[in-house]
Write a protein that holds these residues in place. Structure first.
Motif, PDB file in Angstrom:
ATOM      1  N   LYS A   1      20.251   8.872  -2.989  1.00  0.00           N
ATOM      2  CA  LYS A   1      20.455  10.314  -2.901  1.00  0.00           C
ATOM      3  C   LYS A   1      19.066  10.923  -2.736  1.00  0.00           C
ATOM      4  CE  LYS A   1      23.944  11.984  -4.902  1.00  0.00           C
ATOM      5  NZ  LYS A   1      25.080  12.867  -4.976  1.00  0.00           N
ATOM      6  N   SER A   2      18.885  11.707  -1.668  1.00  0.00           N
ATOM      7  CA  SER A   2      17.571  12.276  -1.376  1.00  0.00           C
ATOM      8  C   SER A   2      17.241  13.417  -2.336  1.00  0.00           C
ATOM      9  CB  SER A   2      17.534  12.793   0.067  1.00  0.00           C
ATOM     10  OG  SER A   2      18.310  13.979   0.165  1.00  0.00           O
ATOM     11  N   GLY A   3      16.008  13.887  -2.238  1.00  0.00           N
ATOM     12  CA  GLY A   3      15.573  15.008  -3.060  1.00  0.00           C
ATOM     13  C   GLY A   3      16.360  16.279  -2.785  1.00  0.00           C
ATOM     14  N   THR A   4      16.985  16.359  -1.604  1.00  0.00           N
ATOM     15  CA  THR A   4      17.822  17.519  -1.270  1.00  0.00           C
ATOM     16  C   THR A   4      19.298  17.233  -1.546  1.00  0.00           C
ATOM     17  OG1 THR A   4      17.937  16.799   1.032  1.00  0.00           O
ATOM     18  CG2 THR A   4      16.205  18.381   0.465  1.00  0.00           C
ATOM     19  N   ASN A   5      19.531  16.176  -2.325  1.00  0.00           N
ATOM     20  CA  ASN A   5      20.878  15.802  -2.780  1.00  0.00           C
ATOM     21  C   ASN A   5      21.794  15.290  -1.658  1.00  0.00           C
ATOM     22  OD1 ASN A   5      22.178  15.387  -5.189  1.00  0.00           O
ATOM     23  ND2 ASN A   5      23.373  17.261  -5.043  1.00  0.00           N
ATOM     24  N   GLN A   6      21.207  14.753  -0.603  1.00  0.00           N
ATOM     25  CA  GLN A   6      21.989  14.163   0.481  1.00  0.00           C
ATOM     26  C   GLN A   6      22.123  12.664   0.247  1.00  0.00           C
ATOM     27  OE1 GLN A   6      20.044  15.035   4.157  1.00  0.00           O
ATOM     28  NE2 GLN A   6      20.520  17.208   4.083  1.00  0.00           N
ATOM     29  N   ASN A   7      23.323  12.133   0.488  1.00  0.00           N
ATOM     30  CA  ASN A   7      23.539  10.693   0.392  1.00  0.00           C
ATOM     31  C   ASN A   7      22.978  10.027   1.641  1.00  0.00           C
ATOM     32  OD1 ASN A   7      24.923  10.696  -2.083  1.00  0.00           O
ATOM     33  ND2 ASN A   7      26.778  11.365  -1.060  1.00  0.00           N
ATOM     34  N   ALA A   8      22.371   8.892   1.451  1.00  0.00           N
ATOM     35  CA  ALA A   8      21.823   8.142   2.584  1.00  0.00           C
ATOM     36  C   ALA A   8      21.896   6.657   2.267  1.00  0.00           C
ATOM     37  CB  ALA A   8      20.378   8.550   2.852  1.00  0.00           C
ATOM     38  N   ARG A   9      21.864   5.864   3.303  1.00  0.00           N
ATOM     39  CA  ARG A   9      21.805   4.411   3.172  1.00  0.00           C
ATOM     40  C   ARG A   9      20.474   3.981   3.771  1.00  0.00           C
ATOM     41  NH1 ARG A   9      25.430   0.205   2.454  1.00  0.00           N
ATOM     42  NH2 ARG A   9      27.161   1.659   2.400  1.00  0.00           N
ATOM     43  N   MET A  10      19.622   3.385   2.912  1.00  0.00           N
ATOM     44  CA  MET A  10      18.296   2.953   3.348  1.00  0.00           C
ATOM     45  C   MET A  10      18.324   1.450   3.628  1.00  0.00           C
ATOM     46  SD  MET A  10      16.727   5.833   3.133  1.00  0.00           S
ATOM     47  CE  MET A  10      14.962   5.733   2.983  1.00  0.00           C
ATOM     48  N   LYS A  11      17.854   1.084   4.810  1.00  0.00           N
ATOM     49  CA  LYS A  11      17.781  -0.329   5.176  1.00  0.00           C
ATOM     50  C   LYS A  11      16.339  -0.808   4.984  1.00  0.00           C
ATOM     51  CE  LYS A  11      18.776  -3.767   8.564  1.00  0.00           C
ATOM     52  NZ  LYS A  11      19.455  -4.141   9.771  1.00  0.00           N
ATOM     53  N   PHE A  12      16.170  -1.848   4.166  1.00  0.00           N
ATOM     54  CA  PHE A  12      14.866  -2.427   3.864  1.00  0.00           C
ATOM     55  C   PHE A  12      14.726  -3.756   4.604  1.00  0.00           C
ATOM     56  CE2 PHE A  12      15.797   0.425   0.493  1.00  0.00           C
ATOM     57  CZ  PHE A  12      14.584   0.879   0.012  1.00  0.00           C
ATOM     58  N   ARG A  13      13.521  -3.998   5.111  1.00  0.00           N
ATOM     59  CA  ARG A  13      13.226  -5.262   5.790  1.00  0.00           C
ATOM     60  C   ARG A  13      11.827  -5.687   5.377  1.00  0.00           C
ATOM     61  NH1 ARG A  13      15.462  -7.926  10.085  1.00  0.00           N
ATOM     62  NH2 ARG A  13      14.008  -9.032  11.423  1.00  0.00           N
TER      63      ARG A  13
ATOM     64  N   ASP B   1       0.846  -1.184   0.000  1.00  0.00           N
ATOM     65  CA  ASP B   1       0.000   0.000   0.000  1.00  0.00           C
ATOM     66  C   ASP B   1       0.889   1.243   0.000  1.00  0.00           C
ATOM     67  OD1 ASP B   1      -2.224  -1.674   0.254  1.00  0.00           O
ATOM     68  OD2 ASP B   1      -2.180  -1.558   2.451  1.00  0.00           O
ATOM     69  N   GLN B   2       0.495   2.230  -0.785  1.00  0.00           N
ATOM     70  CA  GLN B   2       1.241   3.479  -0.852  1.00  0.00           C
ATOM     71  C   GLN B   2       0.572   4.510   0.051  1.00  0.00           C
ATOM     72  OE1 GLN B   2       4.310   3.766  -2.852  1.00  0.00           O
ATOM     73  NE2 GLN B   2       3.819   1.673  -2.258  1.00  0.00           N
ATOM     74  N   LYS B   3       1.360   5.102   0.949  1.00  0.00           N
ATOM     75  CA  LYS B   3       0.852   6.096   1.893  1.00  0.00           C
ATOM     76  C   LYS B   3       1.634   7.391   1.702  1.00  0.00           C
ATOM     77  CE  LYS B   3       0.109   2.388   5.190  1.00  0.00           C
ATOM     78  NZ  LYS B   3       0.521   1.826   6.464  1.00  0.00           N
ATOM     79  N   PRO B   4       0.942   8.521   1.646  1.00  0.00           N
ATOM     80  CA  PRO B   4       1.649   9.797   1.457  1.00  0.00           C
ATOM     81  C   PRO B   4       2.734  10.052   2.501  1.00  0.00           C
ATOM     82  CG  PRO B   4      -0.711  10.103   1.194  1.00  0.00           C
ATOM     83  CD  PRO B   4      -0.500   8.691   1.688  1.00  0.00           C
ATOM     84  N   VAL B   5       2.536   9.604   3.725  1.00  0.00           N
ATOM     85  CA  VAL B   5       3.515   9.841   4.792  1.00  0.00           C
ATOM     86  C   VAL B   5       4.862   9.159   4.502  1.00  0.00           C
ATOM     87  CG1 VAL B   5       2.850   7.876   6.243  1.00  0.00           C
ATOM     88  CG2 VAL B   5       3.786   9.934   7.300  1.00  0.00           C
ATOM     89  N   ASN B   6       4.855   8.136   3.649  1.00  0.00           N
ATOM     90  CA  ASN B   6       6.088   7.414   3.324  1.00  0.00           C
ATOM     91  C   ASN B   6       6.877   8.059   2.190  1.00  0.00           C
ATOM     92  OD1 ASN B   6       5.795   5.406   5.259  1.00  0.00           O
ATOM     93  ND2 ASN B   6       4.555   4.137   3.922  1.00  0.00           N
ATOM     94  N   GLY B   7       6.346   9.137   1.634  1.00  0.00           N
ATOM     95  CA  GLY B   7       7.029   9.747   0.495  1.00  0.00           C
ATOM     96  C   GLY B   7       7.144   8.714  -0.617  1.00  0.00           C
ATOM     97  N   SER B   8       8.303   8.603  -1.202  1.00  0.00           N
ATOM     98  CA  SER B   8       8.503   7.596  -2.254  1.00  0.00           C
ATOM     99  C   SER B   8       9.475   6.516  -1.800  1.00  0.00           C
ATOM    100  CB  SER B   8       9.019   8.277  -3.520  1.00  0.00           C
ATOM    101  OG  SER B   8      10.244   8.926  -3.243  1.00  0.00           O
TER     102      SER B   8
ATOM    103  N   TYR C   1      14.545  -6.858  -6.240  1.00  0.00           N
ATOM    104  CA  TYR C   1      14.501  -5.794  -7.236  1.00  0.00           C
ATOM    105  C   TYR C   1      13.234  -4.988  -7.016  1.00  0.00           C
ATOM    106  CZ  TYR C   1      15.518  -3.718 -11.840  1.00  0.00           C
ATOM    107  OH  TYR C   1      15.849  -2.875 -12.866  1.00  0.00           O
ATOM    108  N   ASP C   2      13.352  -3.681  -7.081  1.00  0.00           N
ATOM    109  CA  ASP C   2      12.218  -2.785  -6.966  1.00  0.00           C
ATOM    110  C   ASP C   2      12.566  -1.480  -7.677  1.00  0.00           C
ATOM    111  OD1 ASP C   2      13.610  -0.974  -5.209  1.00  0.00           O
ATOM    112  OD2 ASP C   2      13.033  -2.159  -3.486  1.00  0.00           O
ATOM    113  N   PRO C   3      11.635  -0.553  -7.785  1.00  0.00           N
ATOM    114  CA  PRO C   3      11.935   0.687  -8.505  1.00  0.00           C
ATOM    115  C   PRO C   3      13.088   1.495  -7.909  1.00  0.00           C
ATOM    116  CG  PRO C   3       9.573   0.397  -8.340  1.00  0.00           C
ATOM    117  CD  PRO C   3      10.204  -0.667  -7.484  1.00  0.00           C
ATOM    118  N   LEU C   4      13.256   1.484  -6.591  1.00  0.00           N
ATOM    119  CA  LEU C   4      14.378   2.212  -5.979  1.00  0.00           C
ATOM    120  C   LEU C   4      15.711   1.556  -6.323  1.00  0.00           C
ATOM    121  CD1 LEU C   4      12.865   3.072  -2.501  1.00  0.00           C
ATOM    122  CD2 LEU C   4      13.396   4.667  -4.354  1.00  0.00           C
ATOM    123  N   ILE C   5      15.743   0.230  -6.309  1.00  0.00           N
ATOM    124  CA  ILE C   5      16.965  -0.481  -6.700  1.00  0.00           C
ATOM    125  C   ILE C   5      17.257  -0.188  -8.168  1.00  0.00           C
ATOM    126  CG2 ILE C   5      17.994  -2.756  -7.068  1.00  0.00           C
ATOM    127  CD1 ILE C   5      16.398  -3.700  -4.582  1.00  0.00           C
TER     128      ILE C   5
END
Length: 142
Positions: free
Chosen positions: A96-108, A36-43, A63-67
């Motif tokens: 890389k976030s929308g504000t051009n910051q590098n981040a590491r996202m952990k998925f579970r 489910d897509q929720k606005p609070v989760n952004g993209s 594999y997903d759209p972010l990958i």
């Protein structure tokens, strides 16, 4: 996002093709998990995640759209839990976030085996945010 979802769907075909090329002794299994897509989760929570593995192997690919956007190809995931009730996979993606910051996202991603209900959490390392959603996984036929 529609184009990305079509690309993710093609992953199932790619895994099936690799199984045929590898030989008849290998069978590829897979799941397509929709959330489910929720606005609070952004993209940050993908609409769809494909999980694939060779039968009898502990090596899993996701594999997903972010990958697709940040890595460009399926990537390995770790099996954190695999018991009679559930399977949990995890992986990390450098983004890389929308504000051009590098981040590491952990998925579970956790799938309950009885009904294939699923939950996903996405946590940016070093930040207090946590994005979550629920959904369902369906088998992908090779």
């Amino acid at each position: 996002m529609v184009t990305r979802c079509r690309s993710v769907r093609r992953l199932a075909g790619a895994f099936a093709l690799s199984a045929l090329i590898a030989g008849p002794a290998l069978a590829t299994e897979g799941l397509e998990c929709r959330f489910d897509q929720k606005p609070v989760n952004g993209s940050w929570v993908p609409e769809v995640v494909v999980v694939a593995w060779e039968t009898g192997s502990d090596q899993v690919m996701v594999y997903d759209p972010l990958i697709e956007q940040f890595v460009g190809e399926p990537m390995p995931a770790r099996i954190d839990t695999d018991n009679a009730r559930r399977t949990t996979w995890s992986w990390e993606v450098k983004v890389k976030s929308g504000t051009n910051q590098n981040a590491r996202m952990k998925f579970r991603l956790t799938m309950m085996k009885a009904d294939r209900s699923a939950s996903i959490s996405v946590t940016p390392q070093g930040y207090a945010d946590n994005f979550q959603s629920s959904g369902r996984c369906t088998p992908v036929k090779p």
